[in-house]
Scaffold this motif. Structure first.
Motif, PDB file in Angstrom:
ATOM      1  N   MET A  14      21.704  -2.861 -45.924  1.00  0.00           N
ATOM      2  CA  MET A  14      22.965  -3.552 -45.658  1.00  0.00           C
ATOM      3  C   MET A  14      24.111  -2.809 -46.319  1.00  0.00           C
ATOM      4  N   ASN A  15      25.177  -2.575 -45.548  1.00  0.00           N
ATOM      5  CA  ASN A  15      26.375  -1.984 -46.125  1.00  0.00           C
ATOM      6  C   ASN A  15      27.134  -3.065 -46.890  1.00  0.00           C
ATOM      7  N   PRO A  16      27.367  -2.877 -48.185  1.00  0.00           N
ATOM      8  CA  PRO A  16      28.076  -3.910 -48.942  1.00  0.00           C
ATOM      9  C   PRO A  16      29.516  -4.050 -48.467  1.00  0.00           C
ATOM     10  N   ILE A  17      30.040  -5.247 -48.578  1.00  0.00           N
ATOM     11  CA  ILE A  17      31.434  -5.496 -48.236  1.00  0.00           C
ATOM     12  C   ILE A  17      32.300  -5.060 -49.407  1.00  0.00           C
ATOM     13  N   PRO A  18      33.267  -4.155 -49.204  1.00  0.00           N
ATOM     14  CA  PRO A  18      34.131  -3.732 -50.316  1.00  0.00           C
ATOM     15  C   PRO A  18      34.846  -4.929 -50.944  1.00  0.00           C
ATOM     16  N   ALA A  19      34.928  -4.925 -52.263  1.00  0.00           N
ATOM     17  CA  ALA A  19      35.526  -6.056 -52.973  1.00  0.00           C
ATOM     18  C   ALA A  19      36.966  -6.298 -52.548  1.00  0.00           C
ATOM     19  N   ASN A  20      37.686  -5.224 -52.216  1.00  0.00           N
ATOM     20  CA  ASN A  20      39.098  -5.395 -51.856  1.00  0.00           C
ATOM     21  C   ASN A  20      39.289  -5.924 -50.434  1.00  0.00           C
ATOM     22  N   LYS A  21      38.202  -6.055 -49.664  1.00  0.00           N
ATOM     23  CA  LYS A  21      38.281  -6.610 -48.318  1.00  0.00           C
ATOM     24  C   LYS A  21      37.718  -8.028 -48.236  1.00  0.00           C
ATOM     25  N   LEU A  22      36.934  -8.417 -49.238  1.00  0.00           N
ATOM     26  CA  LEU A  22      36.296  -9.730 -49.211  1.00  0.00           C
ATOM     27  C   LEU A  22      37.342 -10.829 -49.346  1.00  0.00           C
ATOM     28  N   LEU A  23      37.285 -11.820 -48.458  1.00  0.00           N
ATOM     29  CA  LEU A  23      38.234 -12.933 -48.465  1.00  0.00           C
ATOM     30  C   LEU A  23      37.642 -14.184 -49.112  1.00  0.00           C
ATOM     31  N   TRP A  24      36.443 -14.535 -48.732  1.00  0.00           N
ATOM     32  CA  TRP A  24      35.764 -15.678 -49.333  1.00  0.00           C
ATOM     33  C   TRP A  24      34.288 -15.642 -48.968  1.00  0.00           C
ATOM     34  N   GLU A  25      33.497 -16.391 -49.727  1.00  0.00           N
ATOM     35  CA  GLU A  25      32.073 -16.554 -49.448  1.00  0.00           C
ATOM     36  C   GLU A  25      31.709 -18.025 -49.569  1.00  0.00           C
ATOM     37  N   GLU A  26      30.728 -18.436 -48.783  1.00  0.00           N
ATOM     38  CA  GLU A  26      30.278 -19.823 -48.825  1.00  0.00           C
ATOM     39  C   GLU A  26      28.794 -19.869 -48.532  1.00  0.00           C
ATOM     40  N   HIS A  27      28.112 -20.773 -49.222  1.00  0.00           N
ATOM     41  CA  HIS A  27      26.679 -20.961 -49.046  1.00  0.00           C
ATOM     42  C   HIS A  27      26.454 -22.087 -48.046  1.00  0.00           C
ATOM     43  N   LEU A  28      25.707 -21.803 -46.966  1.00  0.00           N
ATOM     44  CA  LEU A  28      25.366 -22.810 -45.960  1.00  0.00           C
ATOM     45  C   LEU A  28      23.899 -23.168 -46.128  1.00  0.00           C
ATOM     46  N   PRO A  29      23.592 -24.344 -46.692  1.00  0.00           N
ATOM     47  CA  PRO A  29      22.179 -24.720 -46.887  1.00  0.00           C
ATOM     48  C   PRO A  29      21.447 -24.851 -45.554  1.00  0.00           C
ATOM     49  N   GLY A  30      20.151 -24.598 -45.571  1.00  0.00           N
ATOM     50  CA  GLY A  30      19.345 -24.764 -44.374  1.00  0.00           C
ATOM     51  C   GLY A  30      19.426 -26.178 -43.842  1.00  0.00           C
ATOM     52  N   GLY A  31      19.591 -26.308 -42.525  1.00  0.00           N
ATOM     53  CA  GLY A  31      19.664 -27.612 -41.892  1.00  0.00           C
ATOM     54  C   GLY A  31      21.050 -28.210 -41.855  1.00  0.00           C
ATOM     55  N   ASN A  32      22.048 -27.539 -42.398  1.00  0.00           N
ATOM     56  CA  ASN A  32      23.390 -28.101 -42.508  1.00  0.00           C
ATOM     57  C   ASN A  32      24.332 -27.537 -41.445  1.00  0.00           C
ATOM     58  N   HIS A  33      25.621 -27.791 -41.608  1.00  0.00           N
ATOM     59  CA  HIS A  33      26.599 -27.406 -40.597  1.00  0.00           C
ATOM     60  C   HIS A  33      27.903 -27.003 -41.268  1.00  0.00           C
ATOM     61  N   TRP A  34      28.710 -26.232 -40.511  1.00  0.00           N
ATOM     62  CA  TRP A  34      29.976 -25.698 -41.038  1.00  0.00           C
ATOM     63  C   TRP A  34      30.874 -25.365 -39.866  1.00  0.00           C
ATOM     64  N   SER A  35      32.174 -25.430 -40.093  1.00  0.00           N
ATOM     65  CA  SER A  35      33.126 -24.945 -39.092  1.00  0.00           C
ATOM     66  C   SER A  35      34.382 -24.456 -39.790  1.00  0.00           C
ATOM     67  N   GLY A  36      35.115 -23.588 -39.126  1.00  0.00           N
ATOM     68  CA  GLY A  36      36.357 -23.069 -39.676  1.00  0.00           C
ATOM     69  C   GLY A  36      37.031 -22.129 -38.702  1.00  0.00           C
ATOM     70  N   ARG A  37      38.309 -21.833 -38.979  1.00  0.00           N
ATOM     71  CA  ARG A  37      39.069 -20.883 -38.175  1.00  0.00           C
ATOM     72  C   ARG A  37      38.963 -19.494 -38.780  1.00  0.00           C
ATOM     73  N   LEU A  38      38.665 -18.521 -37.958  1.00  0.00           N
ATOM     74  CA  LEU A  38      38.645 -17.116 -38.353  1.00  0.00           C
ATOM     75  C   LEU A  38      39.754 -16.400 -37.596  1.00  0.00           C
ATOM     76  N   ARG A  39      40.647 -15.758 -38.332  1.00  0.00           N
ATOM     77  CA  ARG A  39      41.796 -15.106 -37.725  1.00  0.00           C
ATOM     78  C   ARG A  39      41.410 -13.786 -37.065  1.00  0.00           C
ATOM     79  N   ARG A  40      42.189 -13.404 -36.060  1.00  0.00           N
ATOM     80  CA  ARG A  40      42.047 -12.077 -35.451  1.00  0.00           C
ATOM     81  C   ARG A  40      42.151 -11.020 -36.556  1.00  0.00           C
ATOM     82  N   GLY A  41      41.228 -10.046 -36.538  1.00  0.00           N
ATOM     83  CA  GLY A  41      41.211  -9.015 -37.567  1.00  0.00           C
ATOM     84  C   GLY A  41      40.341  -9.370 -38.766  1.00  0.00           C
TER      85      GLY A  41
END
Length: 247
Positions: A1-28
């Motif tokens: 896996m190519n690591p994500i450069p720290a200066n490009k990372l915006l956020w991280e979130e843990h999605l537990p198995g069996g759960n759900h999530w939604s959000g807006r992802l901007r162009r780019g």
């Protein structure tokens, strides 16, 4: 896996198995999904964040790219012939597009009943209800529940066309990167795949990592994968220009 450069990372979130999530992802922006335990399944829906009547269209996506599954170099197209997101990296090579999601009756029949009142977060959840919960947060409902992409899952047909879920396809650390070509509402469920024959309810946890993507080059692998992809990117760019959404 190519690591994500720290200066490009915006956020991280843990999605537990069996759960759900939604959000807006901007162009780019890009979103990396990582299987944290092996055996994950992430059912995903994509909508134009500004006009959610435009959404991921499974038939158009597959027929325009002459494929039955998704992997790096392919895109998820909308029913307006535009690109919602591109798959820019993938450690697996196959993600299911056919099978949809589990429902309450399927989960009850296979795994038995575990309700929230007794088991709290260890309750048995299903893909359909997970997606409906998230859709409701954005004013959407059952009529907006279209065929999903099932990331990390692979199904294989036998000689008569019957489909079987392939166990062990995704191992711990498997990942897929999605680059968003327009502002997109993303809806996810990490409930088990509907054809998963495991008698134990054990959906795997998933890491969500959003980061700033590089600009799309003229020779981008997703854009040049086929002529229809090139037209879809052009349609998307014209739409973005006409709506004033930042490129």
């Amino acid at each position: 896996m190519n690591p994500i450069p720290a200066n490009k990372l915006l956020w991280e979130e843990h999605l537990p198995g069996g759960n759900h999530w939604s959000g807006r992802l901007r162009r780019g922006t890009a979103l990396r999904l990582t299987d944290l335990q092996g055996g994950a399944n992430v059912s995903a829906l994509f909508f134009n964040a500004e006009q959610p009547l435009e959404r991921y269209n499974m038939p158009d996506t597959l027929k325009s790219q002459h494929t039955a599954f998704l992997t790096a170099g392919y895109v998820c197209q909308s029913d307006m012939g535009r690109v919602l997101c591109s798959i820019t990296a993938d450690s697996l090579g196959w993600h299911d597009t056919w099978c949809g999601v589990s429902d309450a009756a399927m989960v009850l029949a296979q795994y038995g009943e575990k309700r929230y009142q007794q088991h709290r977060n260890a309750m048995h959840r299903n893909g359909r209800d997970n997606l409906l919960i998230e859709l409701a947060k954005w004013g959407l409902r059952a009529r907006d529940l279209v065929p999903s992409v099932n990331f990390f899952s692979k199904v294989v047909p036998d000689a008569e066309g019957a489909l079987t879920h392939l166990p062990g396809h995704s191992v711990k650390g498997s990942y897929v990167d999605l680059r968003f070509e327009m502002d997109t509402l993303v809806v996810l469920s990490s409930a088990p795949h509907p054809l998963d024959a495991n008698p134990v309810y054990a959906p795997a946890d998933v890491q969500l990592s959003a980061y700033r993507a590089d600009a799309v080059a003229a020779d981008d692998a997703c854009r040049t994968q086929c002529a229809q992809n090139g037209r879809a990117f052009t349609n998307t760019e014209r739409y973005v220009a006409s709506t004033g959404v930042a490129a």
